[in-house]
Design an enzyme around this catalytic site. Structure first.
Site, short mmCIF file in Angstrom:
data_model
loop_
_atom_site.label_atom_id
_atom_site.label_comp_id
_atom_site.label_asym_id
_atom_site.label_seq_id
_atom_site.Cartn_x
_atom_site.Cartn_y
_atom_site.Cartn_z
N GLY A 1 43.53 -32.22 -8.88
CA GLY A 1 43.55 -30.93 -9.55
C GLY A 1 44.92 -30.28 -9.56
O GLY A 1 45.25 -29.52 -10.48
N GLU B 1 41.48 -39.85 -8.33
CA GLU B 1 40.03 -39.67 -8.24
C GLU B 1 39.26 -40.98 -8.26
O GLU B 1 38.18 -41.09 -7.66
CB GLU B 1 39.54 -38.78 -9.39
#
Length: 262
Positions: free
Chosen positions: A110, A133
């Protein structure tokens, strides 16, 4: 009393926002999400602010989402976290003001997606950035698949997403993503760049940001029509007319001076 999650500082027309969870590498928790959105909304609403710089405290810009919080979420909570998180990226991208990321250290997950949603990236040499991720059997949820592909091309983006590899700021500079590299604190260079931008008319900056975001997402003809419309609108403003008149007057003065010296 807990330390604020976002430290703010204003110099001239530049507002600096600093993520302030250094002991957690500034990981994005739900409270951090709302703090970022609130800080961006405040900067957007303040007419005295012409540009925004974002950085992180400690050795990281932001090392992604707070995985400890992730671990405690059920399906409903996870959907809510992702929905709330999108507000951060939209606040940066939809701001009518230039937003510059000063990458001082790790920008992962993020955190990297935040950088991708800004207009310009200034980074310290050696800073690591990426979207890891896939190593958790997940994919980015803050627009990383789309913004990275638009910034560096789909093939290179796919490789980075599918391996989860983090690259240095120097490599991302070669790919055209990082605009400025520095050996010291990138905040200084980012604020200097933001100050230069903020000195210009807000209406022109808004038009430039909107049009450059449009590039590659619309047919060329339609985008050129939008550009022409924006230029026509700006030409009719009092500030632009005055600048044009001043430039023309100075040009006449220089011409007269040259003729007088002959």
């Amino acid at each position: 009393m807990a330390d604020p999650l976002i430290l703010t500082d204003t110099v001239g027309r530049v507002r600096t926002l600093c993520f302030n969870r250094p002991d957690q590498l500034n990981a994005m928790s739900t409270p951090m999400i709302f703090a970022i959105v609130e800080a961006m909304e405040a900067a957007e609403a303040d007419e005295a602010i012409g540009a925004v710089v974002i950085t992180g405290a400690g050795k990281a810009f932001m090392a992604g989402a707070d995985i400890k919080e992730y671990a405690g979420l059920d399906e409903k909570g996870f959907r809510r976290f992702q929905r709330d998180g999108r507000r951060v990226y939209e606040a940066l991208e939809r701001s009518g003001k230039p937003v510059i990321a000063a990458i001082n250290g790790y920008a992962l997950g993020g955190g990297f997606e935040i950088a991708l949603a800004t207009d310009v990236i200034v980074a310290r040499r050696g800073a690591k950035m990426g979207l890891p991720e896939v190593k958790l059997d997940l994919i980015p949820g803050g627009g990383g698949t789309q913004r990275l592909a638009r910034r560096i091309g789909p093939n290179r983006a796919f490789e980075l997403l599918a391996t989860g590899e983090a690259l240095t700021a120097e490599t991302f500079a070669d790919l055209g993503l990082v605009s400025h590299l520095t050996d010291g604190d990138p905040l200084d260079e980012a604020v200097s760049l933001a100050t230069t931008m903020a000195a210009h008319a807000p209406a022109a900056l808004r038009a430039i940001k909107s049009l450059t975001q449009l590039a590659g997402e619309s047919a060329l003809g339609a985008a050129l029509d939008r550009e022409a419309e924006a230029l026509h609108h700006l030409f009719l403003t009092t500030n632009a007319r005055q600048h044009i008149a001043d430039f023309a007057a100075k040009s006449d003065e220089r011409r007269a001076e040259k003729e007088a010296k002959r």
